[in-house]
Motif scaffolding. Structure first.
Motif, mmCIF file in Angstrom:
data_model
loop_
_atom_site.group_PDB
_atom_site.id
_atom_site.type_symbol
_atom_site.label_atom_id
_atom_site.label_comp_id
_atom_site.label_asym_id
_atom_site.label_seq_id
_atom_site.Cartn_x
_atom_site.Cartn_y
_atom_site.Cartn_z
ATOM 1 N N VAL A 126 0.855 -1.181 0.000
ATOM 2 C CA VAL A 126 0.000 0.000 0.000
ATOM 3 C C VAL A 126 0.889 1.228 0.000
ATOM 4 C CG1 VAL A 126 -1.581 1.338 1.407
ATOM 5 C CG2 VAL A 126 -1.922 -1.091 1.160
ATOM 6 N N SER A 127 0.536 2.217 -0.825
ATOM 7 C CA SER A 127 1.346 3.430 -0.833
ATOM 8 C C SER A 127 0.426 4.620 -1.007
ATOM 9 C CB SER A 127 2.374 3.388 -1.962
ATOM 10 O OG SER A 127 1.714 3.475 -3.204
ATOM 11 N N ALA A 128 0.956 5.780 -0.688
ATOM 12 C CA ALA A 128 0.181 7.005 -0.854
ATOM 13 C C ALA A 128 1.091 8.098 -1.353
ATOM 14 C CB ALA A 128 -0.455 7.420 0.480
ATOM 15 N N LEU A 129 0.520 9.034 -2.071
ATOM 16 C CA LEU A 129 1.290 10.187 -2.512
ATOM 17 C C LEU A 129 0.873 11.394 -1.702
ATOM 18 C CD1 LEU A 129 1.469 9.970 -6.382
ATOM 19 C CD2 LEU A 129 3.142 9.343 -4.693
ATOM 20 N N ASN A 130 1.830 12.264 -1.419
ATOM 21 C CA ASN A 130 1.618 13.469 -0.642
ATOM 22 C C ASN A 130 1.291 13.175 0.814
ATOM 23 O OD1 ASN A 130 1.763 16.246 -0.546
ATOM 24 N ND2 ASN A 130 -0.445 16.503 -0.750
ATOM 25 N N GLU A 131 1.789 12.073 1.325
ATOM 26 C CA GLU A 131 1.596 11.842 2.752
ATOM 27 C C GLU A 131 2.765 12.460 3.503
ATOM 28 O OE1 GLU A 131 1.795 7.724 3.790
ATOM 29 O OE2 GLU A 131 3.343 7.305 2.331
ATOM 30 N N ALA A 132 2.462 12.970 4.683
ATOM 31 C CA ALA A 132 3.499 13.666 5.438
ATOM 32 C C ALA A 132 4.537 12.704 5.973
ATOM 33 C CB ALA A 132 2.861 14.447 6.583
ATOM 34 N N THR A 133 4.110 11.549 6.412
ATOM 35 C CA THR A 133 5.045 10.543 6.921
ATOM 36 C C THR A 133 4.970 9.327 6.018
ATOM 37 O OG1 THR A 133 4.049 11.167 9.013
ATOM 38 C CG2 THR A 133 5.825 9.569 9.081
ATOM 39 N N THR A 134 6.097 8.942 5.470
ATOM 40 C CA THR A 134 6.079 7.795 4.567
ATOM 41 C C THR A 134 5.642 6.553 5.314
ATOM 42 O OG1 THR A 134 8.071 8.805 3.736
ATOM 43 C CG2 THR A 134 7.420 6.731 2.750
ATOM 44 N N ASP B 71 1.702 19.675 4.668
ATOM 45 C CA ASP B 71 1.161 20.989 5.034
ATOM 46 C C ASP B 71 0.819 21.806 3.813
ATOM 47 O OD1 ASP B 71 2.795 22.013 8.072
ATOM 48 O OD2 ASP B 71 0.788 21.283 7.621
ATOM 49 N N GLY B 72 -0.344 22.414 3.869
ATOM 50 C CA GLY B 72 -0.701 23.341 2.808
ATOM 51 C C GLY B 72 -1.218 22.672 1.556
ATOM 52 N N ASP B 73 -1.311 21.345 1.580
ATOM 53 C CA ASP B 73 -1.698 20.660 0.352
ATOM 54 C C ASP B 73 -2.656 19.537 0.716
ATOM 55 O OD1 ASP B 73 0.261 19.437 -2.446
ATOM 56 O OD2 ASP B 73 -1.877 19.812 -2.166
ATOM 57 N N PRO B 74 -3.947 19.741 0.498
ATOM 58 C CA PRO B 74 -4.898 18.743 0.999
ATOM 59 C C PRO B 74 -5.109 17.545 0.095
ATOM 60 C CG PRO B 74 -6.061 20.650 0.123
ATOM 61 C CD PRO B 74 -4.620 20.963 0.008
ATOM 62 N N THR C 230 -10.569 18.690 8.400
ATOM 63 C CA THR C 230 -9.532 17.935 7.716
ATOM 64 C C THR C 230 -10.081 16.701 7.030
ATOM 65 O OG1 THR C 230 -9.071 16.715 9.739
ATOM 66 C CG2 THR C 230 -7.736 18.658 9.322
ATOM 67 N N SER C 231 -11.363 16.460 7.135
ATOM 68 C CA SER C 231 -11.924 15.302 6.440
ATOM 69 C C SER C 231 -11.938 15.563 4.947
ATOM 70 C CB SER C 231 -13.359 15.063 6.903
ATOM 71 O OG SER C 231 -13.387 14.501 8.166
ATOM 72 N N PRO C 232 -11.757 14.523 4.148
ATOM 73 C CA PRO C 232 -11.813 14.747 2.700
ATOM 74 C C PRO C 232 -13.247 15.020 2.261
ATOM 75 C CG PRO C 232 -11.460 12.434 3.204
ATOM 76 C CD PRO C 232 -11.407 13.156 4.494
ATOM 77 N N ALA C 233 -13.380 15.834 1.232
ATOM 78 C CA ALA C 233 -14.714 16.225 0.772
ATOM 79 C C ALA C 233 -15.138 15.471 -0.473
ATOM 80 C CB ALA C 233 -14.749 17.721 0.491
ATOM 81 N N LYS C 234 -14.172 15.008 -1.244
ATOM 82 C CA LYS C 234 -14.504 14.291 -2.472
ATOM 83 C C LYS C 234 -13.617 13.074 -2.566
ATOM 84 C CE LYS C 234 -15.376 16.750 -6.481
ATOM 85 N NZ LYS C 234 -16.584 17.568 -6.609
ATOM 86 N N MET C 235 -14.146 12.068 -3.238
ATOM 87 C CA MET C 235 -13.338 10.873 -3.438
ATOM 88 C C MET C 235 -13.540 10.396 -4.866
ATOM 89 S SD MET C 235 -13.265 7.400 -1.187
ATOM 90 C CE MET C 235 -14.941 6.876 -1.366
ATOM 91 N N ARG C 236 -12.404 10.047 -5.524
ATOM 92 C CA ARG C 236 -12.510 9.553 -6.895
ATOM 93 C C ARG C 236 -11.759 8.240 -6.945
ATOM 94 N NH1 ARG C 236 -9.661 13.157 -10.244
ATOM 95 N NH2 ARG C 236 -11.207 13.299 -11.892
ATOM 96 N N ALA C 237 -12.355 7.264 -7.581
ATOM 97 C CA ALA C 237 -11.761 5.925 -7.566
ATOM 98 C C ALA C 237 -11.334 5.511 -8.962
ATOM 99 C CB ALA C 237 -12.767 4.910 -7.023
ATOM 100 N N ASN D 253 -10.647 18.974 0.802
ATOM 101 C CA ASN D 253 -11.180 18.663 2.129
ATOM 102 C C ASN D 253 -12.120 19.791 2.537
ATOM 103 O OD1 ASN D 253 -9.546 20.776 2.881
ATOM 104 N ND2 ASN D 253 -8.167 19.533 4.120
ATOM 105 N N PHE D 254 -12.479 19.788 3.806
ATOM 106 C CA PHE D 254 -13.458 20.771 4.264
ATOM 107 C C PHE D 254 -12.817 22.048 4.740
ATOM 108 C CE2 PHE D 254 -17.434 18.746 3.784
ATOM 109 C CZ PHE D 254 -17.190 17.391 3.846
ATOM 110 N N GLY D 255 -11.698 22.407 4.218
ATOM 111 C CA GLY D 255 -11.177 23.746 4.472
ATOM 112 C C GLY D 255 -9.911 23.807 5.299
#
Lengths: 402, 204
Positions: free
Chosen positions: B29-37, B62-65, B91-98, B151-153
């Motif tokens: 499992v991997s993610a992009l733009n995560e603060a901690t790898t 930071d600064g990039d949701p 900080t919850s995500p507002a949209k999700m695309r799969a 996200n929600f702002g």
């Protein structure tokens, strides 16, 4: 053994014609690129490396990421030097090339050789860095060539904005540092965050034509272990001596009411203080009372009749050492101590015997000497007799021969 | 389309529904733009643990949701619905695309490509909301990529839990084996899959 796709961005601008790196900046870069490609492909056979040039008519990809080392080396031939480097475009094209790598499992890395001045704002570079970080691309920067004011800071800011848990590095290589590739071998760019690259680096350094400065003392420990050991021993002793000198200086600073007595004995005092310092080193422990005792012994020797055998033995050790640099503080301290206590200290004898009795040290010294076999019975007898009766003067001259 | 649980969870065991987490290939499992790898791995756990944040959570830089989460499975699965628990204070995500069965998507791809399905999310701190999928499009999923563009702002986006409900088949879509070059065998290259997924789970 990290699985990685790397894009190397080469600077082939006019600034790289300069000869302050031998033979010229561009050639030094090319050598470094060859070494890096070799290191990457050796650490993991599935790694791929690509090369692009940033100057000339525009950013041009010479070879897309491939694991074929021959292709990469071939494309480095016949490159023209000219134009101006475009750092931002170069990094962006590298990112695009990495995005279209065949094996998506590979980590992405860009290595940039920045030889010319950087015209971009710090902000622009930081924005580029953030974008790289967002797409989890690591960046290594080799700062060499033109020393523009602000260039190191800009590049540092760029690497800092990309850096994610120490995966990105920056290396500054001044012209005085010798060959570019040799400097790079010891950096994390090569060693890949402390992984398997160092083995390759050592082998590469041995195989390379210069093959010298890859190691601490210019000697390959595999080829010449005795020489490497002797050099290491003398390096540690020098370090211990300097620590002792620093300590003495600190002591001296606290006793600033130093005597400015007669300098007639300067020469002998100096010599014996230096000898005392050398004997210190030999013991390899920095206990201040031992130093004091030895200094006293040295001074006492200069006061009394110099016992030739003693000084002969000490001069044997003298020969092993590099030149001792004397400071006035040492001298003043020595003078002070001579005023305080001039009695010859019997403990000085035991210091010497301690030195000679330190078997591991002695065997090191002896094994480092060419032509002496440590297992030779005569040598062993000599060592044993030294330990027992250290006062026998006739042992010293024979020891001196070594 | 969200559906809220209209029954109390004691008599109907919801945790067995969201058991596709067992079929996720967690090391990959991997993610992009995560603060901690690597923090993304803590987001996949059992439904009962969904509010337990002791293992860490996924946070964007930071600064990039924006966040992009790549989820490979150990065998092909059919996904019926997805549940996402975000963080508090916007900080919850507002949209999700799969996206389905695509390797190596990055942000520029995700923004330009048409997703298989997208949802508008609500703040779901209790983890009771699920988002239904168009089931016919989510058959035979070898890997799933979720893109959270907004996200929600808040400055960052936090995700505590991602739950997947569906059915696992025993088939594997991807037949190319991983090639390991060995001069001498290295035991760490040959881990057995003792704790991988196994067995069918079924949906009520």
């Amino acid at each position: 053994m990290v699985l990685e796709a790397t894009m190397i961005c080469i600077d082939n601008s006019e600034y790289t014609r300069n000869g302050d790196y031998s033979p010229n900046r561009f050639q030094a870069q090319a050598d470094a690129v060859n070494l890096i490609c070799g290191a990457k492909t050796q650490s993991n056979p599935e790694n791929t490396v690509g090369v692009l040039t940033m100057a000339g008519k525009g950013v041009r990809v010479l070879v897309t990421p491939t694991s074929d080392l021959g292709k990469i080396l071939a494309c480095m031939h016949g490159l023209d030097v000219g134009g101006e480097m475009n750092l931002a475009a170069g990094i962006q094209v590298a990112q695009l090339a990495l995005k279209h790598r065949q094996n998506k499992k590979q980590q992405q890395r860009i290595i940039v050789f920045a030889g010319s001045p950087v015209n971009y704002d710090k902000k622009v570079l930081e924005a580029i860095g953030k974008k790289l970080k967002k797409n989890s691309v690591a960046l290594d920067v080799v700062n060499f060539g033109e020393e523009d004011d602000g260039k190191p800071e800009k590049l540092e800011a760029l690497v800092a904005s990309v850096n994610n848990s120490d995966s990105s590095h920056i290396v500054h290589v001044p012209p005085s540092a010798g060959a570019l590739s040799d400097v790079l071998i010891s950096t994390p760019i090569f060693t890949g965050d402390g992984e398997g690259g160092s083995g390759f680096a050592a082998a590469a350094a041995a195989a390379a034509a210069s093959g010298v400065s890859g190691f601490d003392f210019g000697v390959d420990p595999n080829l010449e272990p005795e020489l490497a050991l002797a050099l290491r021993v003398s390096m540690e002793e020098e370090r211990a001596r300097q620590e002792a000198a620093a300590k003495r200086a600190a002591e001296e600073a606290s006793r600033q009411g130093g005597e400015q007595s007669s300098n007639s004995q300067d020469a002998t005092m100096t010599e014996n203080v230096s000898v005392g310092a050398l004997v210190d080193e030999n013991k390899r422990n920095d206990q201040t009372d031992n130093e004091t005792a030895l200094l006293e012994q040295a001074l006492a020797m200069s006061m009394d009749d110099p016992r030739s055998s003693q000084s002969g033995g000490i001069s044997m050790l003298d020969a092993d050492m590099s030149d001792a640099t004397m400071e006035d503080q040492d001298l003043a301290l020595a003078l002070q101590m001579s005023v305080q206590d001039t009695a010859a200290d019997p403990t000085s004898q035991t210091e010497m015997s301690e030195v000679l009795g330190d078997r591991s040290f002695m065997s090191d010294i002896i094994s480092s000497l060419p032509g002496v076999d440590a297992n030779d019975p005569s040598v062993r007898d000599l060592l044993a007799s030294l330990r027992q009766g250290e006062k026998k003067n006739d042992d010293k001259p024979s020891d001196e021969e070594k | 389309m969200a559906c809220v649980h209209d029954h109390s969870c004691e008599d109907h065991d919801c945790s067995s529904d969201f058991s596709l987490y067992k079929h996720i290939d967690i090391p990959r499992v991997s993610a992009l733009n995560e603060a901690t790898t690597g923090s993304v791995k803590s987001v996949f756990k059992s439904w009962e643990q969904r509010l337990n944040s002791s293992g860490g959570h996924l946070e964007s830089n930071d600064g990039d949701p924006e966040l992009l989460v790549f989820i490979p499975f150990t065998s092909d699965v059919k996904i019926k619905s997805i549940s996402v628990v975000g963080g508090a204070d916007g900080t919850s995500p507002a949209k999700m695309r799969a996206f389905i069965n695509r390797d190596g998507i990055d942000f520029s791809d995700a923004q330009s490509m048409q997703p298989v399905q997208e949802w508008d999310l609500a703040e779901n701190l209790e983890g009771l909301l699920e988002y239904q999928t168009r089931y016919s499009k989510f058959q035979g999923v070898g890997n799933l990529t979720l893109h959270f563009p907004e996200n929600f702002g808040a400055d960052t986006t936090q995700i505590q839990y991602i739950g997947l409900k569906g059915e696992a088949t025993q088939l594997k879509r991807d037949v190319v084996a991983t090639i390991v070059y060995e001069v001498t065998p290295n035991p760490s290259d040959h881990k057995t899959r003792a704790d991988g997924g196994g067995g069918l789970s079924h949906v009520e």
